[in-house]
Design a protein around this motif. Structure first.
Motif, PDB file in Angstrom:
ATOM      1  N   MET A   1       0.833  -1.193   0.000  1.00 20.24           N
ATOM      2  CA  MET A   1       0.000   0.000   0.000  1.00 20.24           C
ATOM      3  C   MET A   1       0.868   1.244   0.000  1.00 20.24           C
ATOM      4  O   MET A   1       1.904   1.289   0.643  1.00 20.24           O
ATOM      5  CB  MET A   1      -0.919  -0.007   1.228  1.00 20.24           C
ATOM      6  N   VAL A   4      -0.316   4.208   4.631  1.00 16.17           N
ATOM      7  CA  VAL A   4      -0.771   3.401   5.765  1.00 16.17           C
ATOM      8  C   VAL A   4      -0.891   4.306   6.987  1.00 16.17           C
ATOM      9  O   VAL A   4       0.075   4.972   7.374  1.00 16.17           O
ATOM     10  CB  VAL A   4       0.211   2.245   6.065  1.00 16.17           C
ATOM     11  N   GLY A  59      -1.572  -5.819  10.052  1.00 17.39           N
ATOM     12  CA  GLY A  59      -1.417  -5.991   8.613  1.00 17.39           C
ATOM     13  C   GLY A  59      -1.838  -4.755   7.845  1.00 17.39           C
ATOM     14  O   GLY A  59      -2.720  -4.003   8.267  1.00 17.39           O
ATOM     15  N   GLU A  60      -1.210  -4.540   6.690  1.00 17.11           N
ATOM     16  CA  GLU A  60      -1.537  -3.379   5.874  1.00 17.11           C
ATOM     17  C   GLU A  60      -2.984  -3.421   5.388  1.00 17.11           C
ATOM     18  O   GLU A  60      -3.583  -2.393   5.103  1.00 17.11           O
ATOM     19  CB  GLU A  60      -0.579  -3.283   4.685  1.00 17.11           C
ATOM     20  N   ARG A  61      -3.534  -4.619   5.275  1.00 14.20           N
ATOM     21  CA  ARG A  61      -4.937  -4.766   4.874  1.00 14.20           C
ATOM     22  C   ARG A  61      -5.763  -5.392   5.999  1.00 14.20           C
ATOM     23  O   ARG A  61      -6.772  -6.027   5.755  1.00 14.20           O
ATOM     24  CB  ARG A  61      -5.027  -5.598   3.595  1.00 14.20           C
ATOM     25  N   ASN A  62      -5.292  -5.204   7.213  1.00 10.87           N
ATOM     26  CA  ASN A  62      -5.991  -5.702   8.407  1.00 10.87           C
ATOM     27  C   ASN A  62      -6.277  -7.204   8.310  1.00 10.87           C
ATOM     28  O   ASN A  62      -7.375  -7.665   8.619  1.00 10.87           O
ATOM     29  CB  ASN A  62      -7.293  -4.921   8.634  1.00 10.87           C
ATOM     30  N   GLU A  63      -5.237  -7.946   7.904  1.00 13.54           N
ATOM     31  CA  GLU A  63      -5.398  -9.389   7.730  1.00 13.54           C
ATOM     32  C   GLU A  63      -5.752 -10.097   9.038  1.00 13.54           C
ATOM     33  O   GLU A  63      -6.403 -11.134   9.035  1.00 13.54           O
ATOM     34  CB  GLU A  63      -4.112  -9.990   7.148  1.00 13.54           C
ATOM     35  N   SER A  65      -7.436  -9.582  12.930  1.00 16.34           N
ATOM     36  CA  SER A  65      -8.146  -8.731  13.895  1.00 16.34           C
ATOM     37  C   SER A  65      -8.696  -9.621  15.007  1.00 16.34           C
ATOM     38  O   SER A  65      -9.172 -10.721  14.751  1.00 16.34           O
ATOM     39  CB  SER A  65      -9.278  -7.954  13.221  1.00 16.34           C
ATOM     40  N   LEU A  86     -11.123   0.289  13.161  1.00 14.54           N
ATOM     41  CA  LEU A  86     -11.301   0.116  11.721  1.00 14.54           C
ATOM     42  C   LEU A  86     -11.875   1.380  11.091  1.00 14.54           C
ATOM     43  O   LEU A  86     -11.461   1.789  10.009  1.00 14.54           O
ATOM     44  CB  LEU A  86     -12.220  -1.079  11.449  1.00 14.54           C
ATOM     45  N   GLY A  89      -9.460   3.923  10.230  1.00 16.38           N
ATOM     46  CA  GLY A  89      -8.528   3.574   9.154  1.00 16.38           C
ATOM     47  C   GLY A  89      -7.144   3.210   9.633  1.00 16.38           C
ATOM     48  O   GLY A  89      -6.173   3.312   8.873  1.00 16.38           O
ATOM     49  N   HIS A  91      -3.966   0.845  11.260  1.00 18.05           N
ATOM     50  CA  HIS A  91      -3.341  -0.465  11.080  1.00 18.05           C
ATOM     51  C   HIS A  91      -2.338  -0.685  12.216  1.00 18.05           C
ATOM     52  O   HIS A  91      -1.791   0.260  12.777  1.00 18.05           O
ATOM     53  CB  HIS A  91      -2.613  -0.530   9.738  1.00 18.05           C
ATOM     54  N   ASN A  92      -2.119  -1.951  12.551  1.00 15.59           N
ATOM     55  CA  ASN A  92      -1.091  -2.327  13.530  1.00 15.59           C
ATOM     56  C   ASN A  92      -1.240  -1.576  14.857  1.00 15.59           C
ATOM     57  O   ASN A  92      -0.345  -0.856  15.302  1.00 15.59           O
ATOM     58  CB  ASN A  92       0.310  -2.092  12.954  1.00 15.59           C
TER      59      ASN A  92
END
Length: 215
Positions: A1, A4, A59-63, A65, A86, A89, A91-92
């Protein structure tokens, strides 16, 4: 991405609802192990609290949670907390909301609002930055060309890290990857190809409290 949004420095926020205290503690994380250690640390700190609910995303795509109600009615704490992260927006990041019961039941809706508002308070007291994928590069030019280059850099989103003036001028800059090609083209055209461009690396960078952060 290419971009981030992260918590660079965690913080703490507190709200009081019908004499119940809700203390949110926010922390940046890089792994599930980081999250587990942070959650355990907060539980030890607030060992006498009725609940220590948590939520985290990775994760960069919220893999990944995860969330926990820690004894509160199902869906009234962890999930609303996760939704706030979420919705922002981010991450991590991991957040733990500690509740000291005040003696009055809040009901399902009251708990959802309280835990959500606590997380928002914690985020407001955290330092949040947007990491951008950038190219780090050097521009070599003679003294005749530096004026044109500084003009181009000044009207671009580039960040100048430093400039050395010796036999020739060397400017080290960061430019967002999406603007890299157009900037290089403009510099080459403005200097009739006399400026030399050297790409050093791709990296994430952000600006926080007036300082450039390179990740």
């Amino acid at each position: 991405m290419d971009r981030v949004k992260i918590v660079y420095r965690g913080g703490e926020g507190e709200i009081v609802e019908k004499k119940s205290r809700f203390i949110a503690t926010v922390c940046p994380i890089n792994s599930e192990e980081d999250a587990v250690l942070f959650i355990e640390k907060i539980k030890k700190k607030y060992w006498d609290a009725r609940h220590n609910c948590h939520a985290f995303i990775l994760g960069e795509r919220n893999e990944i949670s995860r969330c926990s109600d820690d004894g509160e009615p199902s869906g009234t704490a962890g999930k609303p907390m996760l939704d706030v992260l979420l919705g922002a927006g981010l991450h991590n990041v991991c957040v733990v909301v500690t509740r000291y019961f005040g003696g009055t039941l809040l009901g399902t809706g009251g708990l959802v609002r309280a835990y959500s508002q606590a997380v928002q308070a914690g985020l407001e007291n955290s330092l949040i930055v947007e990491k951008k994928l950038c190219c780090r590069m050097k521009i070599y030019t003679d003294y005749n060309g530096i004026g044109k280059i500084q003009y181009i850099l000044g009207k671009s989103p580039a960040i100048t890290l430093n400039t050395d003036y010796t036999e020739r001028v060397v400017a080290e800059i960061l430019i967002e990857k999406g603007n890299f090609n157009s900037l290089c083209k403009e510099i080459v055209e403005a200097t009739s190809g006399r400026a030399e461009l050297e790409t050093l690396e791709e990296c994430y960078c952000a600006v926080a409290e007036g300082e450039v952060i390179i990740f």
